[in-house]
Motif scaffolding. Structure first.
Motif, mmCIF file in Angstrom:
data_model
loop_
_atom_site.group_PDB
_atom_site.id
_atom_site.type_symbol
_atom_site.label_atom_id
_atom_site.label_comp_id
_atom_site.label_asym_id
_atom_site.label_seq_id
_atom_site.Cartn_x
_atom_site.Cartn_y
_atom_site.Cartn_z
ATOM 1 N N UNK A 43 -3.103 3.184 -7.247
ATOM 2 C CA UNK A 43 -4.198 2.446 -6.626
ATOM 3 C C UNK A 43 -4.382 1.017 -7.529
ATOM 4 N N UNK A 44 -4.566 -0.083 -6.733
ATOM 5 C CA UNK A 44 -4.780 -1.415 -7.448
ATOM 6 C C UNK A 44 -3.538 -2.104 -7.194
ATOM 7 N N UNK A 65 -2.025 8.455 -1.371
ATOM 8 C CA UNK A 65 -0.851 9.278 -1.191
ATOM 9 C C UNK A 65 0.089 8.437 -0.366
ATOM 10 N N UNK A 66 0.992 7.866 -1.400
ATOM 11 C CA UNK A 66 2.092 7.004 -0.880
ATOM 12 C C UNK A 66 3.479 8.150 -1.045
ATOM 13 N N UNK A 100 2.130 -5.287 -9.982
ATOM 14 C CA UNK A 100 0.736 -5.597 -10.682
ATOM 15 C C UNK A 100 0.509 -4.298 -11.626
ATOM 16 N N UNK A 101 -0.613 -4.328 -12.091
ATOM 17 C CA UNK A 101 -1.229 -3.275 -13.125
ATOM 18 C C UNK A 101 -1.881 -2.164 -12.307
ATOM 19 N N UNK A 102 -2.570 -2.285 -11.338
ATOM 20 C CA UNK A 102 -3.115 -1.189 -10.873
ATOM 21 C C UNK A 102 -4.513 -0.928 -11.645
ATOM 22 N N UNK A 103 -5.303 -0.038 -11.154
ATOM 23 C CA UNK A 103 -6.525 0.426 -11.935
ATOM 24 C C UNK A 103 -6.139 1.528 -12.924
ATOM 25 N N UNK A 104 -7.004 1.510 -14.127
ATOM 26 C CA UNK A 104 -6.199 2.227 -15.242
ATOM 27 C C UNK A 104 -6.681 3.686 -15.249
ATOM 28 N N UNK A 105 -5.624 4.550 -14.519
ATOM 29 C CA UNK A 105 -6.196 5.930 -14.273
ATOM 30 C C UNK A 105 -6.278 6.700 -15.473
ATOM 31 N N UNK A 106 -5.342 6.338 -16.612
ATOM 32 C CA UNK A 106 -5.605 7.247 -17.590
ATOM 33 C C UNK A 106 -6.850 6.928 -18.325
ATOM 34 N N UNK A 107 -7.386 5.701 -18.374
ATOM 35 C CA UNK A 107 -8.715 5.399 -18.892
ATOM 36 C C UNK A 107 -9.898 6.232 -18.040
ATOM 37 N N UNK A 125 -9.634 -0.498 -3.001
ATOM 38 C CA UNK A 125 -10.651 0.579 -3.415
ATOM 39 C C UNK A 125 -10.559 1.878 -2.739
ATOM 40 N N UNK A 126 -9.758 1.863 -1.335
ATOM 41 C CA UNK A 126 -9.612 3.196 -0.782
ATOM 42 C C UNK A 126 -8.387 3.883 -1.271
ATOM 43 N N UNK A 127 -7.549 3.078 -1.767
ATOM 44 C CA UNK A 127 -6.224 3.925 -2.548
ATOM 45 C C UNK A 127 -6.826 4.641 -3.830
ATOM 46 N N UNK A 128 -8.128 3.954 -4.431
ATOM 47 C CA UNK A 128 -8.526 4.574 -5.478
ATOM 48 C C UNK A 128 -9.257 5.860 -5.132
#
Ligand SMILES: Cc1cc2nc3c(=O)[nH]c(=O)nc-3n(C[C@H](O)[C@H](O)[C@H](O)COP(=O)(O)OP(=O)(O)OC[C@H]3O[C@@H](n4cnc5c(N)ncnc54)[C@H](O)[C@@H]3O)c2cc1C
Ligand code: FES
Length: 281
Positions: A43-44, A65-66, A100-107, A125-128
């Motif tokens: 996501x992102x 969900x890709x 790109x980097x995307x949102x930081x899922x691990x953080x 934001x929907x993908x997130x």
């Protein structure tokens, strides 16, 4: 044309469905011939959408969900998007990425989250939120704030009706002007995303994810900081003119960073070293 596993070359995708959302915003589902590379996208992140004979445009990954297909929420803006809007189901486009980097899922793991979308910023934001809801046990409290100027601009109306009924996500939808057929089915609040931030039970121990029109960022950041959230926990997705998407052409270079490669998602702490990025974001 080769598979998307080589990120520099577009892969072929067939348009499976086209769903009008609101005004000039359509949701395109693209079925990938070789989904290997894109099935890992976060996501992102974004893809470069290629229409043969017309050109390319960066478009955010809109689905959490890709698998063999990807969803892209596109607003008609110029050359490439106009050409896309003239296409029909069954025709093919090229996609390269994800970039790109995307949102930081691990953080974000184990943390309370507030997701803030303005206008078309709802696409990444929907993908997130889809990703988080699919892995709900890995995250804490979840607040989603979505703002738009007019209620008729609401995107993903059917999905929001479902989200509003869930107990594991707290949804605030704000419009500055509330009229039209959405009223009986979707509960709008009158106002802006900043009003919703004030209203929502957001505390200092939240992480924030933000995507929206440039004018929104400064005010949203002010409200989040007033709630006590630190710069390292505020994440913004920046939109810049992009061409190559891979740090080669320099179109997206700002404050010593390539928005396409080092972003588009940055923490506010990162952007403090790039004052011009947040000023003109
Ligand atoms: C990381 C990232 C993610 C993005 N995600 C999405 C997304 O999910 N969905 C989405 O819809 N968009 C998204 N965008 C924005 C999208 O890439 C741009 O809108 C892109 O420019 C569209 O390409 P285009 O060829 O259709 O428009 P362009 O031809 O590049 O036109 C872009 C803008 O220029 C203006 N323009 C074009 N021609 C003229 C002219 N002759 N005179 C005056 N003005 C003109 C248009 O009005 C438009 O505002 C994203 C951008 C980035 C950087
Ligand atoms: S878009 Fe080419 S360097 Fe970023």
């Amino acid at each position: 044309m080769t598979g998307i596993s080589n990120p520099l070359l577009p892969a072929k995708g067939i348009i499976r469905s086209i769903v009008p959302l609101a005004q000039d915003n359509f949701l395109f589902e693209v079925q990938l011939e070789q989904p290997d590379g894109l099935s890992n996208c976060q996501p992102g992140q974004f893809v470069e959408l290629w229409i043969p004979g017309v050109g390319e445009a960066p478009i955010s990954v809109c689905s959490g969900r890709v698998g063999s297909s990807i969803e892209l929420c596109v607003r008609r803006a110029g050359r490439v998007t106009n050409a896309l809007f003239q296409m029909s189901e069954g025709e093919w486009v090229g996609l390269r990425g994800p970039y790109g980097t995307g949102f930081p899922l691990s953080a974000y793991r184990g943390q309370n989250l507030v997701l803030i979308a303005g206008g078309l910023g709802v696409a990444p934001i929907r993908s997130l939120w889809q990703y988080i809801l699919d892995h709900r046990d890995n995250f804490g409290e979840l607040i989603l704030i979505y703002g738009m100027r007019h209620s008729i601009d609401l995107l993903f109306r059917a999905e929001f009706k479902i989200l509003l009924r869930r107990r594991d996500i707290d949804v605030y939808i704000a419009a500055e002007d509330v009229v039209g057929p959405e009223l009986p089915t979707v509960s709008f609040q009158l106002g802006r995303v900043t009003d919703m931030i004030q209203l929502a039970p957001i505390t200092a121990n939240f992480q924030a994810a933000i995507c929206g029109p440039p004018v929104m960022y400064k005010y949203v950041v002010q409200e989040l900081k007033a709630k006590g959230i630190s710069d390292t926990n505020i994440w913004l997705s920046l939109e810049r003119h992009m061409k190559c998407g891979i740090g080669k052409c320099g179109h997206c270079f700002v404050g010593g960073q390539f928005t396409c490669k080092d972003g588009p998602v940055f923490s506010l702490a990162d952007l403090l070293f790039l004052p011009e990025a947040i000023e003109c974001a």
